[in-house]
Design a protein around this motif. Structure first.
Motif, mmCIF file in Angstrom:
data_model
loop_
_atom_site.group_PDB
_atom_site.id
_atom_site.type_symbol
_atom_site.label_atom_id
_atom_site.label_comp_id
_atom_site.label_asym_id
_atom_site.label_seq_id
_atom_site.Cartn_x
_atom_site.Cartn_y
_atom_site.Cartn_z
ATOM 1 N N ASP A 82 71.741 118.771 17.763
ATOM 2 C CA ASP A 82 72.628 119.748 18.385
ATOM 3 C C ASP A 82 72.714 119.462 19.871
ATOM 4 O O ASP A 82 71.837 118.815 20.468
ATOM 5 N N THR A 83 73.758 119.951 20.484
ATOM 6 C CA THR A 83 74.071 119.604 21.875
ATOM 7 C C THR A 83 72.937 119.944 22.825
ATOM 8 O O THR A 83 72.537 119.139 23.679
ATOM 9 N N ALA A 84 72.382 121.142 22.717
ATOM 10 C CA ALA A 84 71.352 121.596 23.657
ATOM 11 C C ALA A 84 70.110 120.701 23.571
ATOM 12 O O ALA A 84 69.546 120.291 24.599
ATOM 13 N N THR A 85 69.667 120.403 22.355
ATOM 14 C CA THR A 85 68.475 119.556 22.188
ATOM 15 C C THR A 85 68.733 118.156 22.726
ATOM 16 O O THR A 85 67.886 117.562 23.415
ATOM 17 N N PHE A 86 69.893 117.633 22.428
ATOM 18 C CA PHE A 86 70.252 116.288 22.865
ATOM 19 C C PHE A 86 70.195 116.175 24.390
ATOM 20 O O PHE A 86 69.537 115.292 24.948
ATOM 21 N N LEU A 87 70.847 117.097 25.085
ATOM 22 C CA LEU A 87 70.880 117.046 26.540
ATOM 23 C C LEU A 87 69.496 117.289 27.135
ATOM 24 O O LEU A 87 69.106 116.646 28.128
ATOM 25 N N ALA A 88 68.721 118.212 26.554
ATOM 26 C CA ALA A 88 67.398 118.523 27.092
ATOM 27 C C ALA A 88 66.477 117.306 27.016
ATOM 28 O O ALA A 88 65.706 117.029 27.959
ATOM 29 N N GLU A 89 66.546 116.542 25.929
ATOM 30 C CA GLU A 89 65.690 115.367 25.782
ATOM 31 C C GLU A 89 66.052 114.293 26.804
ATOM 32 O O GLU A 89 65.167 113.637 27.373
ATOM 33 N N ILE A 90 67.330 114.106 27.041
ATOM 34 C CA ILE A 90 67.725 113.090 28.034
ATOM 35 C C ILE A 90 67.365 113.546 29.441
ATOM 36 O O ILE A 90 66.960 112.731 30.295
ATOM 37 N N GLU A 91 67.469 114.858 29.721
ATOM 38 C CA GLU A 91 67.060 115.373 31.036
ATOM 39 C C GLU A 91 65.571 115.105 31.274
ATOM 40 O O GLU A 91 65.157 114.775 32.394
ATOM 41 N N LYS A 92 64.756 115.206 30.225
ATOM 42 C CA LYS A 92 63.322 114.936 30.376
ATOM 43 C C LYS A 92 63.095 113.480 30.781
ATOM 44 O O LYS A 92 62.257 113.184 31.647
ATOM 45 N N ILE A 93 63.817 112.578 30.161
ATOM 46 C CA ILE A 93 63.667 111.158 30.504
ATOM 47 C C ILE A 93 64.092 110.924 31.946
ATOM 48 O O ILE A 93 63.419 110.195 32.703
ATOM 49 N N ARG A 94 65.187 111.555 32.357
ATOM 50 C CA ARG A 94 65.651 111.412 33.745
ATOM 51 C C ARG A 94 64.584 111.893 34.716
ATOM 52 O O ARG A 94 64.258 111.208 35.702
ATOM 53 N N ASP A 95 64.020 113.057 34.475
ATOM 54 C CA ASP A 95 63.023 113.624 35.391
ATOM 55 C C ASP A 95 61.754 112.777 35.428
ATOM 56 O O ASP A 95 61.147 112.589 36.498
ATOM 57 N N THR A 96 61.349 112.247 34.274
ATOM 58 C CA THR A 96 60.141 111.406 34.233
ATOM 59 C C THR A 96 60.344 110.126 35.045
ATOM 60 O O THR A 96 59.458 109.710 35.804
ATOM 61 N N LEU A 97 61.512 109.493 34.886
ATOM 62 C CA LEU A 97 61.794 108.287 35.662
ATOM 63 C C LEU A 97 61.799 108.572 37.161
ATOM 64 O O LEU A 97 61.221 107.822 37.955
ATOM 65 N N ALA A 98 62.470 109.658 37.560
ATOM 66 C CA ALA A 98 62.562 109.984 38.991
ATOM 67 C C ALA A 98 61.192 110.303 39.581
ATOM 68 O O ALA A 98 60.901 109.959 40.734
ATOM 69 N N ARG A 99 60.346 110.943 38.785
ATOM 70 C CA ARG A 99 59.027 111.355 39.297
ATOM 71 C C ARG A 99 58.034 110.199 39.306
ATOM 72 O O ARG A 99 57.325 109.977 40.303
ATOM 73 N N ASP A 100 57.946 109.443 38.229
ATOM 74 C CA ASP A 100 56.882 108.458 38.080
ATOM 75 C C ASP A 100 57.293 107.026 38.418
ATOM 76 O O ASP A 100 56.427 106.214 38.762
ATOM 77 N N TRP A 101 58.581 106.713 38.301
ATOM 78 C CA TRP A 101 59.035 105.331 38.562
ATOM 79 C C TRP A 101 60.316 105.346 39.399
ATOM 80 O O TRP A 101 61.391 104.922 38.936
ATOM 81 N N PRO A 102 60.208 105.828 40.633
ATOM 82 C CA PRO A 102 61.423 105.934 41.465
ATOM 83 C C PRO A 102 62.062 104.588 41.780
ATOM 84 O O PRO A 102 63.248 104.530 42.111
ATOM 85 N N ASP A 103 61.302 103.497 41.691
ATOM 86 C CA ASP A 103 61.881 102.185 41.996
ATOM 87 C C ASP A 103 62.652 101.576 40.822
ATOM 88 O O ASP A 103 63.266 100.519 40.987
ATOM 89 N N ALA A 104 62.611 102.219 39.679
ATOM 90 C CA ALA A 104 63.376 101.726 38.529
ATOM 91 C C ALA A 104 64.832 102.168 38.691
ATOM 92 O O ALA A 104 65.358 103.009 37.955
ATOM 93 N N VAL A 105 65.511 101.559 39.685
ATOM 94 C CA VAL A 105 66.824 102.040 40.108
ATOM 95 C C VAL A 105 67.870 101.896 39.003
ATOM 96 O O VAL A 105 68.634 102.836 38.726
ATOM 97 N N VAL A 106 67.932 100.737 38.382
ATOM 98 C CA VAL A 106 68.958 100.501 37.366
ATOM 99 C C VAL A 106 68.767 101.450 36.181
ATOM 100 O O VAL A 106 69.726 102.034 35.667
#
Length: 875
Positions: free
Chosen positions: A541-565
């Motif tokens: 469902d839409t809400a679950t789909f978007l929430a899971e991708i938001e988690k990946i975005r936040d994890t990358l920004a927090r733990d691996w900020p140099d992973a620009v691409v």
């Protein structure tokens, strides 16, 4: 000569002499004159008249022949006429002054003309019907040619510019003047190699395929009707005997004309033309086959060279009749695939040929790209050879690996003799190398269907990857790093082919392999999870789909900020998803973030930057910031042209998005012109049934609809639906999308019954293939509710409006246009049931919602207002 049997005798002799060489023709006439002087004299008169009629843009030798033969059946017989058409040099027709004669035909004269009204300087070719042959039938054919030329706008078809009537009542038309040579002369003088000649043939096929899509059969494809201009571009000319496939559009001819006249050029006529049978797109395919013989074999009389029998079937192969003295390449290059393609095109039975020029073009592309051709029955050696030609780097790498393994085996044996203490370790290494070699061989011989048990003649990547999961999972068990790499590559390829289920399966294999590695790259694991979410989008469902991708975005920004691409990729995908689900402000923020991450000098990944720029341009277009949107699109195009070139699929897609933007900007003429150029490009690059090719056609139709050219849009969308049926069957999501759009266009054209059938079918398919919560489930019901509201069918209106509300509620935002339409339609249904207060409130809610959306089409607001007016409620 009044007996029809005499007519048949004369007709047969005339065909034979036209196909004969000059010296053979003279010998035959001399022999015939001894036995039947009257027949010989008649044939000489016919040949003399036809020879004199050869001209620029027109060669209706066969039409003249049939006219003369018909006149020979009359009581008065036939006498050659010494009359010649009026010389109009110096006259002005419309804005054009006729300067000189380019050529004379049996029924018309073609002049070189120059624009004389002072608007601009332009040379054109003007074709004028001749006085004395302007019978009803000839006039209708001339006007039919003019009408056909108005609908054929293609880079490889001569363009008609204008038309009118002379002062003495004869029709004319003006078309672009092409300063060029017949295609066979050009090939001979330029000494073109085989690849160059095939490129010209492809251009001709593109032009003929375009005519076929417009329901036109040329019927007279031959070298003199195809010119190559100074820019080395092919131009197909002379639609003087072309035929509409739609009987209602085909110009009428009298019964006598239809019976007596068989318009054709005998040397290039298909069997059904020579027999007076029905013509089709396969008729043009036969003529294209003869054209290929002329150009690729270096012969002037293709029928004679190929030993065409009475049925029209060739008795020889092209590679055996090619003239080495006339070619800059060995005739042996035609053996195999090209022999097969030409032989299939020249089948005596139209059902055995390629069905259209587009199918012939697709097989030529198969040959060019080293794929199996339809014209040949595949065998294991043939398919393996195609694989090697198509993937030389892969096969070279495998061959190198095998040689290296062999050398390594020799070294191991050598060291075993010297170092007995290392024997066990060396044997173990050799065993592992041999096992890896076996996996590669298995992948090639089993995954790529090189044998007769394969699913088709073409070893495409879908076939090559079938069974890859089993091979990787079993043959590489215990080697998780290698498994992860191979699963990831396979998943990426399935993604590119829009095969979400197969991509998801491979992606799960990649994640499972990575999970067993103690030192797996965490960023790679996150991106693999992200890609798996995209592959499984339809199952979430839409809400679950978007929430899971938001988690990946936040994890990358927090733990691996140099992973620009990687961060930019996730931001870009989030922007696309929020735009898709109706949150434009959130979408714009994510997309800007992606561009900012990648837009450095130099960019860490220019191609990814181009994707982000395109997404940002689309977001800005939604916000109606069109100039900024075009700037983003053009920046992306510049990157792709530099990095990928003109013909790369991503470059074509970029141009497609610019065409879509031009449509949004109201620059529809420019958009349609770009679509006209893009469709052949996609057909060439991806094939006529590829999803992206058909999507381009769909967008083309939407632009035509925006111009109010609904009938043309309906034609294109009908083609879209037909192609999607061929590609995906009767229950594909893409077919439902096409039926939904076709139904909407048919509604505009008043084709209500057809629209209802197509929309109901779309709704049924959506129910089969989409999960609950997908907004597309409700869209056909919205359109059907509008139709039944106009028809006054209250029960159907209530049902479909209720279905739309049920399916869209909670699945589109409150401000979405579809939800405003739900308000108006449900309110309309309530008003018709006497629920005046509730109905008025819902309609006014929808009306206010529409008024708050910038650029909303007036027809949607008008429907809401009409519902109030029907109930007697003032706005």
């Amino acid at each position: 000569m009044g007996d029809p049997r005499d007519f048949e005798t004369l007709d047969a002799w005339f065909d034979r002499l036209l196909d004969a060489a000059p010296d053979e023709r003279e010998r035959t006439l001399a022999d015939l004159r001894r036995d039947d002087p009257e027949l010989a004299d008649s044939l000489v008169a016919l040949l003399t008249d036809v020879t004199a009629s050869e001209g620029f843009l027109e060669n209706e030798a066969s039409a003249a022949r049939d006219r003369m033969l018909a006149e020979m059946l009359t009581d008065d017989g036939w006498r050659p006429s010494g009359a010649s058409p009026k010389d109009r040099c110096g006259e002005t027709l419309g804005p054009y002054r006729l300067e000189s004669v380019l050529g004379r035909g049996q029924k018309s004269v073609v002049y070189l003309a120059r624009r004389a009204d002072g608007e601009w300087d332009e040379q054109v070719a003007v074709k004028v019907l001749s006085r004395g042959v302007d019978t009803d039938d000839v006039l209708r054919r001339f006007l039919a040619e003019r009408q056909i030329m108005t609908v054929l706008r293609h880079p490889h078809i001569g363009v008609m510019l204008d038309g009118g009537v002379t002062d003495d009542g004869l029709p004319y038309f003006a078309m672009e003047y092409i300063d060029g040579q017949p295609i066979d002369d050009w090939c001979r003088e330029q000494a073109l190699p085989l690849a160059g000649r095939l490129a010209l043939v492809r251009s001709v096929c593109e032009a003929v395929a375009f005519a076929h899509r417009r329901l036109v059969v040329h019927r007279d494809i031959k070298p003199s009707n195809i010119l190559v201009n100074r820019d080395r571009q092919v131009k197909l000319l002379d639609f003087g005997i072309a035929k509409w496939l739609d009987p209602q559009a085909q110009p009428g001819f009298s019964a006598r004309t239809q019976h007596m006249v068989r318009p054709m050029t005998p040397a290039y006529a298909a069997p059904e033309q020579r027999e007076g049978g029905p013509v089709s797109t396969a008729t043009d395919v036969y003529q294209l086959g003869l054209l290929m013989v002329t150009l690729l074999c270096g012969v002037d009389r293709p029928r004679h060279a190929m030993g065409v029998d009475d049925r029209g079937a060739p008795q020889r192969r092209a590679s055996t009749v090619a003239t080495a003295a006339n070619l800059p390449y060995p005739p042996a290059e035609l053996r195999g695939d090209l022999d097969g393609i030409i032989h299939k095109a020249l089948s005596a039975d139209p059902e055995q040929r390629y069905g259209s020029a587009a199918e012939l073009l697709a097989d030529l592309d198969n040959y060019r790209e080293h794929r199996a051709v339809q014209a040949r029955t595949p065998g294991a050696a043939y398919m393996f050879g195609k694989f090697v030609r198509r993937r030389p780097l892969v096969t070279s790498a495998i061959a190198f690996a095998l040689v290296a393994l062999s050398v390594w085996a020799l070294l191991v044996a050598h060291y075993n003799r010297q170092l007995q203490a290392e024997k066990a370790a060396a044997l173990d290494a050799l065993e592992r190398a041999e096992e890896t070699r076996n996996v590669l061989v298995r992948f090639m011989t089993e995954a790529d269907p090189f044998n007769n048990e394969g699913s088709g003649a073409d070893a495409r990547i879908r076939d090559a990857l079938a069974g890859a999961d089993e091979i990787i999972g079993h043959e590489l068990a215990g080697r998780p790093a290698l498994q992860a790499d191979l699963y990831g590559v396979v998943a990426d390829v399935w993604d590119g082919l829009s095969e979400g289920e197969a991509a998801g399966q491979a992606r799960r294999g990649e994640l499972a392999a990575l999970a067993s590695l103690p030192d797996a790259d965490p960023v790679r694991v996150l991106m693999s999870r992200h890609k798996l979410l995209n592959a499984d989008a339809s199952d979430l469902d839409t809400a679950t789909f978007l929430a899971e991708i938001e988690k990946i975005r936040d994890t990358l920004a927090r733990d691996w900020p140099d992973a620009v691409v990687e961060r930019a990729t996730v931001e870009k995908d989030l922007g696309y998803l929020h735009r898709r689900y109706g949150s434009p402000d959130v979408a714009l923020a994510h997309t800007r973030a992606a561009v900012e991450l990648l837009d450095t000098e130099p960019s860490p990944d220019p191609i990814q930057l181009s994707f982000a720029l395109i997404d940002l341009g689309e977001q800005l277009a939604v916000d109606r910031q069109f100039d900024q949107a075009m700037t983003m699109m053009e920046r992306a195009l510049a990157i792709r042209l530099e990095r990928l070139g003109e013909t790369h699929a991503w470059t074509l897609t970029n141009r497609l998005q610019i065409a879509s933007l031009l449509t949004d900007m109201g620059r529809l003429e420019e958009a349609i012109e770009l679509y006209d150029a893009l469709v052949p490009g996609y057909e060439q690059r991806l094939g006529p049934l590829h999803g992206q090719t058909v999507s381009v056609m769909n967008n083309h139709a939407m632009s035509l609809m925006g111009m109010g050219r609904y009938e043309e849009a309906e034609d294109v969308l009908s083609d879209v639906v037909a192609r999607r049926r061929r590609a995906g069957g009767e229950s594909s999501r893409s077919l439902a999308d096409g039926l939904q759009n076709l139904g909407a266009i048919q509604l505009r054209l008043g084709m209500i019954d057809q629209a209802v059938v197509n929309l109901n079918t779309a709704a049924e398919i959506y129910q089969q293939v989409l999960l609950p919560g997908n907004p597309l489930l409700g869209y056909p019901h919205l359109t059907l509710a509008s139709i039944h509201a106009d028809r006054g069918d209250v029960d159907a209106l209530i049902f479909h409006a209720g279905q739309a509300e049920l399916l869209l509620q909670g699945n589109v935002p409150e401000h979405h246009p579809a939800w405003q339409k739900v308000h108006c339609l449900v309110g309309d249904a309530q008003l018709r049931q006497g629920q005046l207060e509730a109905g008025e409130a819902r309609v006014r809610q929808g009306l206010a919602g529409f008024e708050a959306i910038p650029g909303m089409e007036a027809r949607h607001l008008d429907e809401c207002r009409a519902a109030l007016a029907r109930a007697g409620i003032a706005e």
